[in-house]
Enzyme design. Structure first.
Site, PDB file in Angstrom:
ATOM      1  N   HIS A   1      75.785  55.968  55.272  1.00 11.32           N
ATOM      2  CA  HIS A   1      77.121  56.545  55.060  1.00 11.32           C
ATOM      3  C   HIS A   1      77.039  57.901  55.762  1.00 11.32           C
ATOM      4  CE1 HIS A   1      81.105  58.234  54.102  1.00 11.32           C
ATOM      5  NE2 HIS A   1      80.472  59.066  53.389  1.00 11.32           N
TER       6      HIS A   1
ATOM      7  N   TYR B   1      73.968  49.053  47.352  1.00  9.81           N
ATOM      8  CA  TYR B   1      75.475  48.212  47.574  1.00  9.81           C
ATOM      9  C   TYR B   1      75.892  47.256  48.509  1.00  9.81           C
ATOM     10  CZ  TYR B   1      76.363  52.044  51.150  1.00  9.81           C
ATOM     11  OH  TYR B   1      76.121  52.778  52.158  1.00  9.81           O
TER      12      TYR B   1
ATOM     13  N   ARG C   1      79.391  49.486  59.844  1.00 10.02           N
ATOM     14  CA  ARG C   1      78.335  50.601  60.228  1.00 10.02           C
ATOM     15  C   ARG C   1      76.968  50.299  59.810  1.00 10.02           C
ATOM     16  NH1 ARG C   1      76.851  52.605  55.327  1.00 10.02           N
ATOM     17  NH2 ARG C   1      78.849  53.135  53.929  1.00 10.02           N
TER      18      ARG C   1
HETATM   19  C1  TPP Z   1      89.873  63.338  50.086  1.00  9.89           C
HETATM   20  C2  TPP Z   1      88.486  62.932  50.016  1.00  9.89           C
HETATM   21  N1  TPP Z   1      88.205  62.354  49.241  1.00  9.89           N
HETATM   22  C3  TPP Z   1      86.699  61.785  48.946  1.00  9.89           C
HETATM   23  C4  TPP Z   1      86.081  62.256  50.061  1.00  9.89           C
HETATM   24  C5  TPP Z   1      84.518  61.758  50.080  1.00  9.89           C
HETATM   25  N2  TPP Z   1      84.190  60.683  51.024  1.00  9.89           N
HETATM   26  C6  TPP Z   1      83.760  61.031  52.211  1.00  9.89           C
HETATM   27  S1  TPP Z   1      83.728  59.561  53.179  1.00  9.89           S
HETATM   28  C7  TPP Z   1      84.274  58.628  51.845  1.00  9.89           C
HETATM   29  C8  TPP Z   1      84.241  57.225  52.192  1.00  9.89           C
HETATM   30  C9  TPP Z   1      85.266  56.818  53.247  1.00  9.89           C
HETATM   31  O1  TPP Z   1      85.376  55.692  53.507  1.00  9.89           O
HETATM   32  P1  TPP Z   1      85.935  54.963  54.609  1.00  9.89           P
HETATM   33  O2  TPP Z   1      87.441  55.492  54.618  1.00  9.89           O
HETATM   34  O3  TPP Z   1      86.028  53.532  54.619  1.00  9.89           O
HETATM   35  O4  TPP Z   1      85.546  55.489  56.126  1.00  9.89           O
HETATM   36  P2  TPP Z   1      83.880  55.368  56.364  1.00  9.89           P
HETATM   37  O5  TPP Z   1      83.107  56.384  55.805  1.00  9.89           O
HETATM   38  O6  TPP Z   1      83.449  53.920  56.160  1.00  9.89           O
HETATM   39  O7  TPP Z   1      83.932  55.675  57.942  1.00  9.89           O
HETATM   40  C10 TPP Z   1      84.304  59.374  50.731  1.00  9.89           C
HETATM   41  C11 TPP Z   1      84.751  58.869  49.578  1.00  9.89           C
HETATM   42  C12 TPP Z   1      86.250  62.950  51.104  1.00  9.89           C
HETATM   43  N3  TPP Z   1      85.896  63.219  52.116  1.00  9.89           N
HETATM   44  N4  TPP Z   1      87.873  63.031  51.080  1.00  9.89           N
END
Ligand code: TPP
Ligand code: MG
Lengths: 326, 357
Positions: free
Chosen positions: B261, B271, B257
């Site tokens: 975020h 980071y 991406r």
């Molecule tokens: C159960 C849960 N834990 C934590 C979060 C907070 N959170 C939202 S997105 C994220 C990171 C997700 O990373 P990834 O799975 O790599 O997906 P990306 O955002 O990179 O598309 C976190 C920790 C959440 N939404 N749900």
């Protein structure tokens, strides 16, 4: 002394405890390099290294399970759940495991973990980020639940929580993170868990609240005093499990009326417990029923309607008028 | 003495190199010209909507938004391989897939702003509103796929998570149940290298995320997620297999991406390095596919400009529609809790509609 926001007071407490006791560890999602999504742990990994302050893989059950294992081996884990709505993922490790460790091992093991988590509404987060789920833990034996409402309290309560020998859930209201500043001593100090604080003196009615609602209650009380000359006594519970019923009873002996202001939905939960205890300990001092000022029993709503859903000063004032009329 | 009793290989699929040259002609999907152009149009659409969405968020006209630039091939290519009857369970970033599967843009806008109607997906559209809880959609996907199997329907359930999502218990439970129940599901992991600030190497010691399929006993494939043809080919194969009753697949798309975020305060400079960002920008999915299409005489500057223009109108219409949608109310919220309201909620409804609040 420095003027700190609540988030800085939290960082400061963690910093002091990491410095005091090498058994203290801080971990969770994005708490290391990034310093947490709210920057609560900013600078701590640089200062204490990535063995003591670290990012975990993305799994809440894993995070709390890790904390439990470390705690049973003598460490003092301070784990972060990034937003409290994600706590459901870790329910077993908290309620099913941590809270029962002392009991099921006859005291051979204890589980001195602290779970820190941002919670509470009014900041337009997406779903399951803003819920007030503390009631689930108020009804869970074996875990203490702490909810500070000021920077000063946050620091003293967090240090107490870390030093406590049992599991403590430490809930940080997101709306309070940066909205107020307060003089906070540089050095370490503790505020006992389970002790409420009378934040406004009054003779006519007792208002019991915690978290952000303390501020709403205080503002409503000021307005009421100015407009009507009626004086509400406001109690900030600070800890909602256990509840400091003595402080509440003392106040009710003076005011003979009480109302609980709660950000969580109405049914069950902390307010229900508080009122049950008032019934048990102070019913003969009351001149009328104790009411709850809360949102309705719906899921925490989407952002566009949350301000309307959350209790505000006007709703508290209406509640106060009603309590006085009964 | 020890012997090997199970061996699994994880294929890595690529069709186009960074310049849009075909490197694996066996894998070039058999798509007619107009479909190839449609793929490009959708990627341009997605890129431009993303740019607008970022601006709209800053202006306060959108609420929650997770940028998608960089992930267009992974998102658009995968959805393109599904049929309208197939069901998509998206995560919070997977708005483009949900949209091209039928979720109207104005509802996405309402969802982003925090309006309940955003998630009221039209009757004939087979998507759920984006999932916020990471991993939850994986287990539900298996349930939907089992429903299709039990009813003998030739439909497939497709779900998405990120690299971070593969650490959740629900992720493993979802793919393991799917393998055990042999259901028509496709699990996509968009590995954009970071979960908020956490790099994938802190997420897992596994060399690939696709190999997590091995323990679930289902095929795992890694794809160049910046290559829309490779993504399409891999997902098409998985969807076809599922439809034919040959069970689920896990697909990892290697992507990135470009933006933060979400638009809620994330700062990528905390980071990741500029070098890493430019390394991935050189693999850009739009440039690559545009080169390929231009080489075949299927895309021109005119096409590009037309695609860009079209976004403006579509998005402006959607914004208007969202702006004029009736406001939510507390009584309406209470109404939506149950089919039949219990007495306590009927009383609360009166209480909360009576006064100013
Ligand atoms: C159960 C849960 N834990 C934590 C979060 C907070 N959170 C939202 S997105 C994220 C990171 C997700 O990373 P990834 O799975 O790599 O997906 P990306 O955002 O990179 O598309 C976190 C920790 C959440 N939404 N749900
Ligand atoms: Mg990711």
């Amino acid at each position: 002394m420095a003027e700190l926001t609540m988030i800085k007071a939290v960082t400061n407490a963690l910093d002091l405890e990491l410095g005091r006791d090498e058994k203290v560890l801080v971990f969770g999602e994005d708490v290391g390099r990034n310093g947490g999504v709210f920057l609560a742990t900013e600078g701590l990994q640089e200062k204490y290294g990535n063995q003591r302050v670290f990012d975990t893989p993305l799994a809440e059950s894993g995070i709390i399970g890790l904390a439990n294992g470390l705690a049973m081996q003598g460490f003092r884990p301070v784990a972060e759940i990034q937003f409290f709505g994600f706590v459901f993922e870790a329910m077993d490790q908290i309620v099913g495991q941590a809270a029962r460790t002392r009991y099921r091992t006859g005291g051979r093991f204890s589980c001195p973990i602290v779970i820190r988590s941002p919670f509470g509404g009014g900041v337009k987060t997406p779903e399951l980020h803003a819920d007030s789920l503390e009631g689930l833990f108020v009804q869970s034996p074996g875990i203490k639940v702490v909810v500070p409402s000021t920077p000063y309290d946050a620091k003293g309560l967090l240090i107490s929580a870390i030093r406590d020998n049992d599991p403590v859930l430490f809930l940080e209201h997101m709306r309070l993170y940066r909205s107020l500043r307060q003089e906070v001593p540089d050095e370490s100090y503790t505020i006992p868990l389970g002790q409420a604080n009378v934040v406004r003196q009054g003779k006519d009615v007792t208002v019991i609240a915690y978290g952000y609602m303390v501020h709403v209650a205080q503002r409503a009380a000021e307005q009421w005093s100015k407009e009507k000359g009626v004086e509400a006594e406001v109690i900030d519970l600070r800890t909602i499990n256990p509840i400091d019923i003595e402080t509440i009873v003392e106040s009710i002996k003076k005011t003979h009326r009480a109302v609980v202001v709660q950000e969580a939905q109405r049914s069950s939960g902390a307010a229900a417990e508080i009122i049950a205890q008032i019934n048990e300990h102070a019913i003969y001092h009351l001149e009328g029923p104790v009411l709850r000022i809360t949102p309705p029993d719906t899921v925490y709503p989407f952002g566009l309607i949350e301000d309307e859903w959350l209790p505000d000063e006007q709703q508290v004032l209406r509640g106060l008028e009603k309590v006085m009329s009964l | 003495m020890s012997t090997t009793i199970a061996a699994d290989q994880i294929p890595h699929l690529q069709v186009l190199d960074e310049n849009g040259k075909v490197v694996n002609s066996d894998l070039v999907p058999n798509l007619p010209d107009d479909q190839l152009r449609e793929l490009m149009r959708r990627m341009v659409f997605t890129r431009i909507v993303d740019q607008r969405a970022i601006r709209l968020t800053r202006q306060g006209r959108l609420g929650f938004y997770a940028p998608v630039a960089g992930q267009e091939a992974s998102m658009i290519g995968s959805e393109f391989a599904t049929n309208k009857e197939d069901f998509i369970l998206p995560g919070y970033r997977d708005v483009p897939q949900a949209h091209f599967h039928g979720w109207p843009l104005y509802q996405w806008i309402l969802y982003s702003r925090g309006h309940q109607h955003g998630g009221e997906v039209p009757q004939d559209v087979n998507v759920l509103p984006p999932q916020i809880i990471i991993g939850a959609q994986y287990v539900q996907c298996t349930g939907m796929a089992l429903a299709f199997k039990l009813r003998g329907e030739k439909r497939v359930a497709i779900t998405y998570t990120g690299d971070g999502g593969t650490s959740q218990g629900d992720f493993y439970e979802g793919i393991n149940f799917a393998g055990a129940l042999h259901v028509p599901a496709v699990f996509i992991v968009q590995n954009n290298q970071f979960a908020i600030s956490t790099p994938v190497r802190l997420q897992s010691a596994a060399e690939t995320l696709a190999q997590k399929a091995v323990a679930a006993g289902i095929p795992g494939v890694q794809v160049d997620g910046m290559d829309v043809l490779a993504v399409y080919a891999a997902v098409k194969q998985a969807v076809d297999r599922a439809r034919e009753g040959d069970g689920p697949t896990l697909i990892e798309t290697q992507t990135f991406r470009y933006g933060p975020h979400t638009m809620s305060g994330d700062n990528p400079t905390r980071y990741r390095t500029k070098e890493l960002e430019s390394e991935w920008e050189r693999k850009d999915p739009l440039i690559r596919f545009r080169n390929y299409l231009e080489g075949k005489g299927l895309w021109s500057e005119e096409d590009e400009n037309r695609a860009i223009e079209e976004v403006k109108d579509t998005l402006n219409d959607a914004l208007k529609q969202a702006d004029s949608y009736p406001k939510m109310t507390i009584p309406g919220l209470i109404e939506s809790m149950f089919e039949n309201l219990p007495e306590s909620l009927v009383r609360q409804k009166a209480e909360f509609s009576g006064e100013a609040k």
